[in-house]
Design a protein around this motif. Structure first.
Motif, PDB file in Angstrom:
ATOM      1  N   ARG A 198      40.408  42.324  34.709  1.00  0.00           N
ATOM      2  CA  ARG A 198      41.340  41.680  35.366  1.00  0.00           C
ATOM      3  C   ARG A 198      41.506  42.389  36.759  1.00  0.00           C
ATOM      4  NH1 ARG A 198      46.180  40.684  37.645  1.00  0.00           N
ATOM      5  NH2 ARG A 198      46.502  38.602  38.137  1.00  0.00           N
ATOM      6  N   ARG A 199      41.919  43.822  36.630  1.00  0.00           N
ATOM      7  CA  ARG A 199      42.009  44.656  37.735  1.00  0.00           C
ATOM      8  C   ARG A 199      40.724  44.441  38.712  1.00  0.00           C
ATOM      9  NH1 ARG A 199      43.389  49.093  35.303  1.00  0.00           N
ATOM     10  NH2 ARG A 199      45.394  48.506  35.111  1.00  0.00           N
ATOM     11  N   ASP A 200      39.609  44.980  37.940  1.00  0.00           N
ATOM     12  CA  ASP A 200      38.313  44.923  38.469  1.00  0.00           C
ATOM     13  C   ASP A 200      38.148  43.533  39.282  1.00  0.00           C
ATOM     14  OD1 ASP A 200      37.952  47.516  37.854  1.00  0.00           O
ATOM     15  OD2 ASP A 200      36.478  46.937  36.197  1.00  0.00           O
ATOM     16  N   HIS A 241      39.995  41.106  40.235  1.00  0.00           N
ATOM     17  CA  HIS A 241      41.197  40.856  41.179  1.00  0.00           C
ATOM     18  C   HIS A 241      40.819  41.670  42.407  1.00  0.00           C
ATOM     19  CE1 HIS A 241      44.850  40.963  43.342  1.00  0.00           C
ATOM     20  NE2 HIS A 241      45.092  39.427  42.824  1.00  0.00           N
ATOM     21  N   ASP A 242      40.865  42.927  42.254  1.00  0.00           N
ATOM     22  CA  ASP A 242      40.880  43.730  43.386  1.00  0.00           C
ATOM     23  C   ASP A 242      39.514  44.067  44.083  1.00  0.00           C
ATOM     24  OD1 ASP A 242      43.398  44.151  42.716  1.00  0.00           O
ATOM     25  OD2 ASP A 242      43.332  46.107  41.759  1.00  0.00           O
ATOM     26  N   GLY A 243      38.410  43.970  43.162  1.00  0.00           N
ATOM     27  CA  GLY A 243      36.987  44.000  43.558  1.00  0.00           C
ATOM     28  C   GLY A 243      36.436  42.697  44.091  1.00  0.00           C
ATOM     29  N   THR A 290      40.710  35.645  35.880  1.00  0.00           N
ATOM     30  CA  THR A 290      41.671  36.636  35.844  1.00  0.00           C
ATOM     31  C   THR A 290      43.061  36.259  35.318  1.00  0.00           C
ATOM     32  OG1 THR A 290      42.483  36.334  38.172  1.00  0.00           O
ATOM     33  CG2 THR A 290      40.531  37.878  38.018  1.00  0.00           C
ATOM     34  N   ARG A 314      40.083  33.589  40.285  1.00  0.00           N
ATOM     35  CA  ARG A 314      41.550  33.434  40.040  1.00  0.00           C
ATOM     36  C   ARG A 314      41.846  33.081  38.854  1.00  0.00           C
ATOM     37  NH1 ARG A 314      43.183  31.217  44.471  1.00  0.00           N
ATOM     38  NH2 ARG A 314      43.352  32.893  45.506  1.00  0.00           N
ATOM     39  N   ARG A 346      41.676  45.954  31.917  1.00  0.00           N
ATOM     40  CA  ARG A 346      40.597  46.704  33.029  1.00  0.00           C
ATOM     41  C   ARG A 346      39.761  45.453  33.938  1.00  0.00           C
ATOM     42  NH1 ARG A 346      35.568  47.510  34.022  1.00  0.00           N
ATOM     43  NH2 ARG A 346      35.081  46.729  31.861  1.00  0.00           N
ATOM     44  N   ASP A 389      50.453  42.580  35.601  1.00  0.00           N
ATOM     45  CA  ASP A 389      50.083  43.426  36.439  1.00  0.00           C
ATOM     46  C   ASP A 389      50.814  43.487  37.886  1.00  0.00           C
ATOM     47  OD1 ASP A 389      48.155  44.219  34.423  1.00  0.00           O
ATOM     48  OD2 ASP A 389      46.646  42.799  35.035  1.00  0.00           O
ATOM     49  N   ASP A 390      51.227  42.262  38.104  1.00  0.00           N
ATOM     50  CA  ASP A 390      51.705  42.301  39.503  1.00  0.00           C
ATOM     51  C   ASP A 390      53.217  42.805  39.597  1.00  0.00           C
ATOM     52  OD1 ASP A 390      49.178  41.070  40.218  1.00  0.00           O
ATOM     53  OD2 ASP A 390      50.114  39.105  40.245  1.00  0.00           O
ATOM     54  N   ALA A 418      38.714  40.157  45.886  1.00  0.00           N
ATOM     55  CA  ALA A 418      39.012  40.524  47.317  1.00  0.00           C
ATOM     56  C   ALA A 418      37.844  40.408  48.354  1.00  0.00           C
ATOM     57  CB  ALA A 418      39.410  42.187  47.417  1.00  0.00           C
TER      58      ALA A 418
END
Length: 225
Positions: A33-35, A37-39, A85, A82, A31, A94-95, A42
């Protein structure tokens, strides 16, 4: 008899508690890592792009230097995010997903003198902890092939045993085989076993055939009783 039963029960409870802790830890890492990376990642990349665009529009040397410094600071923050993560869990999981991640490991082990074959049955959605354990064990097994085996052929397989409801990972090679006595040090066997046991699975290593070669096998439960 009573003390033995109590000890066995306590051991089982401790093992289940450890598995639950590992599972919760890896789910939280997925969770986070997703937050990140994507939040956060970005957002910072967007800020960096805006600063660099502004720098191209500014003619004043002083302002240009300030924007250069700002861009360098944001770029460093992007790199830091980076690194964080990537440390949380293997980014390829995840990718790309587990099968493609294992295929990437296999590809890196391939050389002109070593053929690597992959056989993957698409697994169901897996707990984060099982994904990580499977990936790390495969990576360690393939590292051993590269460093120690002298193998010309390697097979990496992943499948689900419908009867036992287990995920099965195998890394098999036709190399020189195991030494007479195999210790946990050097080959990372202890680490592979611990990774499997942490998620309620098991991992062992054996000769691939009576003539030689090595097979690393790991089993991961898909359902807990």
């Amino acid at each position: 008899m009573a003390p033995a039963v109590a000890s066995a029960r306590l051991y089982g409870e401790l093992r289940r508690s450890r598995e639950e802790l590992v599972a919760a830890r890896e789910e939280e890492r997925r969770r986070l890592r997703r937050d990140l990376h994507d939040g956060v990642g970005a957002a910072l990349s967007g800020v960096l792009l805006e600063v660099e665009s502004a720098r191209e529009l500014v003619a004043d040397p002083r302002a240009h230097r300030l924007l250069d410094a700002a861009a360098a600071g944001v770029a460093e923050a992007v790199r830091d995010v980076r690194h964080v993560t990537d440390d949380l869990r293997p980014p390829a999981l995840d990718d790309l997903g587990l099968p493609a991640s294992l295929a990437g490991l296999a590809e890196r082990a391939r050389t002109p003198a070593r053929e690597v074959t992959t056989r993957f049955d698409p697994p169901p959605a897996l707990p984060a902890a099982v994904e990580v354990a499977c990936y790390r064990i495969a990576a360690e097994a393939l590292a051993n092939v590269t460093k120690h085996s002298g193998a010309a052929s390697v097979t990496v397989s992943l499948r689900v045993d419908g009867g036992s409801r287990e995920l099965l990972l195998e890394v098999t090679d036709d190399g020189r085989g195991l030494p007479v006595a195999v210790g946990d040090r050097g080959l990372g066997l202890g680490s592979m076993r611990r990774r499997a046991e942490e998620v309620g699975g098991r991992c062992w290593i054996e000769r691939a055939t009576p003539a030689g070669g090595t097979c690393v096998r790991a089993e991961f439960p898909l359902e807990h009783p």
